[in-house]
Design a protein around this motif. Structure first.
Motif, PDB file in Angstrom:
ATOM      1  N   ASP A   1       0.807  -1.045  -0.032  1.00 40.22           N
ATOM      2  CA  ASP A   1       0.236  -0.182  -0.079  1.00 40.22           C
ATOM      3  C   ASP A   1       0.939   1.153   0.023  1.00 40.22           C
ATOM      4  O   ASP A   1       0.528   2.098  -0.750  1.00 40.22           O
TER       5      ASP A   1
ATOM      6  N   SER B   1       2.103   1.771  -3.466  1.00 41.17           N
ATOM      7  CA  SER B   1       1.064   2.316  -4.335  1.00 41.17           C
ATOM      8  C   SER B   1       0.814   3.921  -3.962  1.00 41.17           C
ATOM      9  O   SER B   1       0.377   4.652  -4.797  1.00 41.17           O
TER      10      SER B   1
ATOM     11  N   LEU C   1       3.281   6.048  -5.535  1.00 42.81           N
ATOM     12  CA  LEU C   1       3.037   6.193  -7.113  1.00 42.81           C
ATOM     13  C   LEU C   1       1.776   7.111  -7.304  1.00 42.81           C
ATOM     14  O   LEU C   1       1.887   8.080  -8.339  1.00 42.81           O
TER      15      LEU C   1
ATOM     16  N   ALA D   1      -2.100   6.772 -11.763  1.00 44.82           N
ATOM     17  CA  ALA D   1      -1.541   5.601 -11.078  1.00 44.82           C
ATOM     18  C   ALA D   1      -2.237   4.231 -11.192  1.00 44.82           C
ATOM     19  O   ALA D   1      -1.559   3.443 -11.513  1.00 44.82           O
TER      20      ALA D   1
ATOM     21  N   LEU E   1      -0.680   0.644 -12.674  1.00 46.92           N
ATOM     22  CA  LEU E   1      -0.824  -0.638 -11.944  1.00 46.92           C
ATOM     23  C   LEU E   1      -1.817  -1.275 -12.516  1.00 46.92           C
ATOM     24  O   LEU E   1      -1.926  -2.341 -11.865  1.00 46.92           O
TER      25      LEU E   1
ATOM     26  N   LEU F   1      -7.872   1.920  -6.068  1.00 46.65           N
ATOM     27  CA  LEU F   1      -6.707   2.831  -5.330  1.00 46.65           C
ATOM     28  C   LEU F   1      -7.357   3.728  -4.286  1.00 46.65           C
ATOM     29  O   LEU F   1      -6.765   3.864  -3.263  1.00 46.65           O
TER      30      LEU F   1
END
Length: 307
Positions: free
Chosen positions: A12, A15, A18, A28, A32, A39
């Motif tokens: 997490d 992410s 990003l 993002a 991904l 997200l």
């Protein structure tokens, strides 16, 4: 201490980095290959786990909070450490291959680094070189920069420093301008001249002069100001006034006689003077591609900038 909670948070946090770097959930999510809503739920889960609010969300913008910025800075250190660990087990650590990002002020990049690009890429065909103009403040980790060149007397104490040379500022004008307007004999004479300055900050039109124990701060003016060194040089060559330049920018024009130096007996200081500093993050395991550029730059630039 590694525990199940930490292991669960690592993906997490990656992410989250990003999302910050891309500036939106949508951008993002594309990288991904997930949905923006997935997200969004991830961030909600991360905020709950950390007990902090990471973003201020509106329909048009995504703004990181002060607490979110602190989490980002620490998470970025984690990701970069993980990248180093990966490189230890790959050829990236021992072979000069992959991409590197080098940042430098516009004037230095254009006048000094640009001529080195082709020789460097020819010597290291497996390296991808990305040059970035960076005149203001920046953070190597946050902005994903491997090596930064700075023109400063206050280098970043948290980074490794390799001083390439010293740089000085020069005032120059065309011979034609001096013939028509006269040669200034003292810094205060500049108030009667057209001057070309950077126009980046509110103080760029104030030039500070030093000579022994004497100091003068002069507020200059002119019809033309530009924060691009070659455009400013073109203006000076064409008689628009007296311009301020780094020595490595103006050296060829002085040698050819296209410009003459003004107030050469005085030292001029600004935000961009002092050392030509090459800086990068301290690491025990430096990728070979980064080491290759550092060694290449030191060898070629010290010769090029030797006075």
């Amino acid at each position: 201490m590694i525990n199940n909670r930490l292991i669960a948070l690592l993906p997490d946090l990656a992410s989250f980095i990003l999302i910050v770097n891309e500036g939106s959930f949508t951008a993002a999510a594309k990288l991904l290959d997930v949905t923006p809503s997935a997200l969004s739920k991830l961030i909600t889960r991360l905020e709950k786990a950390l007990s902090v609010k990471l973003f201020e969300r509106t329909t048009r913008s995504l703004i990181i909070t002060p607490a979110g910025q602190k989490v980002y800075d620490q998470a970025l250190l984690m990701v970069n450490a993980a990248q180093q660990a990966i490189e230890l087990s790959t050829s990236d650590h021992t072979e000069a291959s992959g991409s590197i990002t080098v940042a430098a002020p516009e004037a230095f990049l254009n006048s000094v680094l640009q001529p080195l690009v082709l020789p460097f890429l020819a010597q290291y065909p497996e390296i991808e070189l990305r040059l970035r103009v960076a005149d203001g403040q920046f953070d190597l980790l946050r902005d994903r920069i491997d090596i930064a060149f700075k023109l400063t007397d206050k280098p970043d104490e948290n980074l490794v420093l390799k001083e390439i040379a010293q740089t000085h500022l020069r005032l120059c004008a065309s011979p034609n301008y001096i013939q028509q307007q006269g040669m200034p004999n003292h810094p205060t004479d500049l108030v009667n001249h057209q001057c070309l300055y950077l126009a980046e900050t509110e103080r760029d039109h104030i030039w500070d002069f030093f000579k022994d124990d004497e100091f003068h701060s002069v507020s200059v003016h002119g019809r033309y100001a530009v924060n691009h060194s070659q455009m400013r040089l073109s203006g000076v060559k064409n008689g628009l006034g007296i311009g301020i330049f780094h020595d490595f920018v103006i050296a060829d024009a002085l040698k050819s006689g296209d410009v003459v130096e003004v107030l050469s007996g005085w030292t001029l200081k600004s935000n961009y003077h002092g050392a030509i500093a090459m800086q990068y993050s301290q690491t025990k395991y430096m990728p070979a591609r980064v080491r290759a550029f550092i060694d290449f730059a030191i060898e070629h630039l010290q010769k090029k900038l030797a006075h």
